[in-house]
Enzyme design. Structure first.
Site, PDB file in Angstrom:
ATOM      1  CG  LEU A  77      -1.905  -1.575   1.352  1.00 18.11           C
ATOM      2  CD1 LEU A  77      -2.402  -1.510   3.139  1.00 18.11           C
ATOM      3  CD2 LEU A  77      -2.709  -1.049   0.171  1.00 18.11           C
ATOM      4  NE  ARG A  78       5.091   0.632  -3.845  1.00 17.38           N
ATOM      5  CZ  ARG A  78       5.973  -0.720  -4.605  1.00 17.38           C
ATOM      6  NH1 ARG A  78       6.261  -0.756  -2.839  1.00 17.38           N
ATOM      7  NH2 ARG A  78       5.935  -1.262  -5.272  1.00 17.38           N
ATOM      8  CG  ASP A 319       4.089 -10.232  -4.917  1.00 13.14           C
ATOM      9  OD1 ASP A 319       5.461 -10.214  -5.423  1.00 13.14           O
ATOM     10  OD2 ASP A 319       4.504  -9.962  -3.882  1.00 13.14           O
TER      11      ASP A 319
END
Lengths: 437, 321, 169
Positions: A77-78, A319
């Site tokens: 999700l950064r 992924d």
């Protein structure tokens, strides 16, 4: 059951009825046309309405499949720290657009998820956004540096469901052993991606004919099998619950099968991309095909596909790794690896199932109940009383993958231009409709 | 989906030279044939023809190489082009500007042709794809060497040299000796030789210096040099770089020379009229003995002359597409 | 409209008669490939004197490179004498727009600085686009703009003229 119902967030519904759909719940073996009744954020009944039932909202699922919300074992999700690539808002929008209602995010944020405070903030942010459920995977070692153990107890209390090194190798086998022993003491699961950093050093593509022709530094299959040998030897000793992340080689599948036959507490997953693509898809240095682990040979792809079908591989994940243009518009070896995948998990899984002649219910199991079992969370099923996390999809809807139309901030996909079949039409989380196509 | 090979344009004409792999044999032969008249230019008083007059050739070298850059500069100037040299040295990203931004800026300065050398395999392909995507069909890219992948002009001048001394490829046995694993020269030459129907192509070297699956490129593998050189018509020696000793690929230059260095003695296994080639620069006493390098069978210096003519041919074919 | 084609060998004979009294004893004969090259060989044989023979390929000096690119089949120009100070007769089969001759002159000047250049052609078909004229011409011919005059040589070395539709390159 109260007729007045409850109010939830934005979309204040009390009771919800889903009619005319084909209900597939792999956990219970259900596969029939039946109405589904939702109340208080949970599945109230399937088939016969509960007594005194009054639906405040009805959804018509004619021609569609009503399945448990998808469970994705790996979606980056950064946040925190990498917001220039993507944010929780955009990626959770992407998740529900893809029918994913529960996802696990790896600890490779900036800073890594090695402190309870970071995990709490992430969970808090996710709850406020009120879309899919986020299950953080905590860092196994502080800063993922492979030296000091993290406070796994505190991290688990903050919400971590397992511990991992993400893609950072843990070279010191003594530290790895101790991390597994410690985790096993408290029943925590350890997730590891098997890659020997020395054999993989400098490599960007699978060691095969394609890398030889293109002159790309190569990663031999041995990088995975050597690491698996070490991991299984340590598991044999510690009996920790070990989940193998992103298997990529035929030999690796065989080793996992042998480990399971031996009775080791091992599970594993594969990224959905590796069920479809192989090193040939690098074409003329297409950086969209730069992935970790690398896309391997056709033999490996065939073994992975069969491994999912026969259960050696427990679950399929996306992924998901959003990468911005700057990260991909570079020569292949310098480009950042990864592909956006939350919105493609469902159609790509259905494509694999159709090609391998696997029935729809078994296919869905790989992205619902089996994945939930690996995560050890209550998700991925439509049992009465279970949270009403539901994915309603059209299994016949054909659509073209257009990067610009994706909701994820990552437009990086090697499937750009592909025509896929299967589209999420409605996603329900906790009894609320959060997405409609 | 694999992206399209950008070398040939919609009419099938060569618009970028990125690799010899996948080029139709007719295209390769056309380049070699076109080089023939360019060889004669060097013998004139005014060593120039006006073909690329008014065109700007930018040498974009991200990896240093005075030799290769100089031969491209000479070739471009003999075509009357304007030549601008950009030595970007290390990765352009260290300067804050991306590779493609640099390219776009130069195109805005009316670049017609880029000669690109880069440490990463695939960098010239990235540039060519970008130019195509932006509709810049009149800007052309020549790959002057990308990572381990390709050095197509070197491959072409090697093919030219072989054809000049030996005629048709159909009956030839050609051996490529040395660090094939890291060599873009070797890969390009192998593709060129197999495309033109060479009877037998051999690679000779220790296992640590041969790529896995190299046979899939259509070569016979020899780890014993004397066996590998038996009855060869052409021997191409590759340069051995010092870094290989550091990477645990080889123990020492001395041991390498003993087993894989070309000496008169080892050369005797080949045919009597064998020719010896080397892309340069040579490491005397490491991969090749001075007696051979300076001997009667060596055509290493003519390779350099042919190299200028071949590069002139490539640039004039591309710029006219 | 095209007037009747003359016989090539007869026209060559006419050209030789015009050149013989006028051409310098030591003039070099440089033929433009391919037709001009054949003619240069014949002229060197038939006109007495010490006439060094050269052949020139003008592909690298053409003015249409930008539109048509480099066509295949370029040959090596062979000038085995010193151009500087030389008296040269440039020889071509058909003189039309004058552009090939312009290119040939430019190329000769890259070999050196000649004392003088004269032009000999078998057929002058008019249609000049540059201020270039033949010093010696075998015959004048009117040819339709959409047609080409082509010189051929058979196995025995006999020359003949033909008409072909003009193919835009």
């Amino acid at each position: 059951m109260s007729a007045a119902g409850y109010r939830y967030g934005r979309d204040a519904i009390g009771t919800l009825e889903i009619r005319n759909g084909r209900v597939i719940d792999p956990a219970s073996g259900t596969d029939r046309h039946a109405p589904v009744y939702v109340a208080d954020g949970a599945i109230a009944a399937i088939g016969d309405a509960p007594s005194g039932w009054r639906a405040e909202r009805m959804l018509d699922a004619a021609g569609r499949v009503v399945a448990p919300g998808l469970v994705d074992l790996a979606a980056r999700l950064r946040e925190p720290g990498l917001e220039h690539k993507a944010t929780l808002e955009s990626e959770l929008e992407a998740a529900i657009a893809g029918g994913v209602t529960s996802l696990a995010c790896p600890p490779d944020t900036d800073p890594p998820l090695d402190e309870p405070g970071l995990v709490e903030m992430l969970k808090h942010r996710a709850r406020l956004i009120n879309r899919a459920h986020v299950y953080p995977i905590g860092a196994l070692t502080v800063a993922l540096a492979g030296e000091t153990l993290t406070e796994m107890g505190e991290l688990a209390e903050a919400g971590c469901v397992a511990f991992s090194q993400a893609d950072t190798p843990l070279v010191d086998t003594q530290v790895l052993l101790r991390a597994m022993q410690y985790a096993a003491t408290f029943g925590h699961a350890v997730w590891l991606r098997p890659q020997d950093p020395y054999l993989a050093r400098g490599g960007v593509a699978h060691e095969g004919e394609v890398a030889t022709r293109l002159g790309l530094p190569a990663i031999p299959a041995m990088a995975e099998t050597v690491a698996l040998s070490t991991i299984f030897a340590l598991v044999r000793d510690t009996r920790v619950h070990l989940h193998v992340c992103r298997l990529s080689t035929a030999e690796g599948v065989a080793m996992v099968a042998a480990a399971k036959r031996e009775g080791l507490p091992v599970t594993c997953d594969v990224a959905v991309h590796h069920l479809h693509l192989c090193d040939v898809d690098i074409g003329w240095f297409d950086s969209m095909a730069h992935l970790v682990p690398p896309l391997r040979g056709t033999r490996d792809r065939a073994a992975l596909r069969a491994g999912v079908a026969d259960g050696t591989i427990d679950a399929v994940c996306s992924d998901h790794a959003p990468v911005d243009d700057d990260g991909k518009q570079l020569p292949f070896g310098e480009a950042e690896p990864g592909a956006t995948g939350l919105e493609l998990l469902l159609p790509l899984t259905l494509k694999w199932a159709q090609e391998e002649r696997v029935d729809l219910a078994s296919a869905l199991a790989r992205i619902t109940v089996h994945a939930a079992r690996v995560l050890r969370v209550p998700a991925g099923s439509l049992a009465v009383g279970a949270p009403a996390d539901i994915c309603i999809f059209d299994p016949h809807h054909a659509w073209r993958v257009t990067p610009a139309a994706l909701r994820s901030q990552g437009r990086n996909t090697p499937f750009a231009g592909y025509e896929l079949v299967g589209r999420t039409m409605t996603t329900i989380v906790g009894g609320q409709v959060v997405f409609e196509a | 989906m694999p992206n399209r090979n950008p070398q040939l344009n919609a009419d099938g004409a060569l618009t970028h030279l990125l690799t010899l792999e996948g080029l139709p044999p007719a295209v390769i032969r056309h380049i070699l044939d076109t080089a023939v008249p360019f060889v004669g230019i060097a013998e004139r008083e005014v060593k120039k023809v006006p073909l690329l007059r008014g065109k700007a050739v930018f040498n974009l070298f991200f990896e240093n190489s005075t030799r290769t850059r100089t031969t491209f500069e000479i070739a471009a100037k003999r075509l009357s082009a304007d030549v601008i040299n950009l030595n970007i040295g290390a990765s352009s990203t260290s300067k804050g500007e991306t590779l493609l931004d640099t390219v776009d800026n130069l195109v805005a300065m009316d670049a017609d042709l880029f000669v690109v050398r880069h440490a990463q395999s695939g960098a010239p392909h990235l540039i060519a794809s970008h130019l195509i995507a932006k509709g810049r069909t009149h800007v052309h890219v020549v790959n002057a060497g990308d990572g381990r992948h390709a050095h197509p002009t070197q491959g072409l001048l090697d093919l030219y040299t072989i054809r000049h001394y030996k005629g048709d490829f159909a009956n030839l046995t050609v051996a490529v000796v040395g660090d094939v694993l890291h060599s873009r020269v070797a890969r390009s030459l192998i593709h060129g030789l197999t495309t033109l129907g060479t009877a037998e192509v051999r690679v000779i070297g220790p296992r640590t210096l041969l790529p896995a699956h190299v046979e899939s490129m259509g070569v016979q593998v020899y780890e014993d040099m004397r066996l590998g050189l038996a009855n060869c018509d052409v021997v191409v020696m590759l340069r051995l770089q010092n870094e290989r000793m550091k990477g645990a690929l080889l123990p020492s230059a001395g041991e390498y020379f003993k087993h894989y260095g070309l000496t008169m003695d080892k050369l005797a296994a080949a045919k009597e009229d064998v020719i010896v080639m080397h892309p340069g620069p040579m490491n005397r006493g490491v991969e090749i003995d001075s007696a051979v390098a300076d001997g009667a069978r060596s055509v290493i210096l003519p390779q350099v002359t042919f190299g200028i003519a071949v590069r002139m041919a490539v640039m004039s074919i591309l710029a006219g597409a | 409209m095209t007037t009747g084609l003359p016989d090539a060998e007869g026209t060559l004979h006419e050209l030789v008669e015009r050149m013989r009294p006028a051409v310098a004893y030591d003039a070099a004969f440089v033929g433009i490939y391919s037709g001009g090259a054949w003619l240069a060989e014949r002229l060197a044989r038939e006109i007495a004197g010490d006439h060094p023979l050269g052949f020139i390929d003008v592909s690298f000096y053409r003015d249409d490179y930008a539109t048509t690119g480099l066509k295949g089949g370029t040959k090596r120009s062979e000038i085995p004498f010193d151009v500087t100070g030389a008296t040269i007769v440039l020889i071509d089969d058909v003189l039309f727009t004058g552009r090939s001759v312009r290119a040939a002159i430019n190329e000769l000047f890259d070999f050196g600085r000649p004392a003088s250049i004269e032009l000999a052609v078998l057929i002058d078909r008019g249609g000049r686009e540059l201020p270039i004229e033949a010093t010696y011409a075998g015959a004048r011919l009117a040819v339709a703009r959409d047609q080409n005059v082509v010189l051929s040589r058979d196995a025995a070395g006999r020359l003949s003229l033909g008409i072909e539709p003009f193919r835009a390159s």
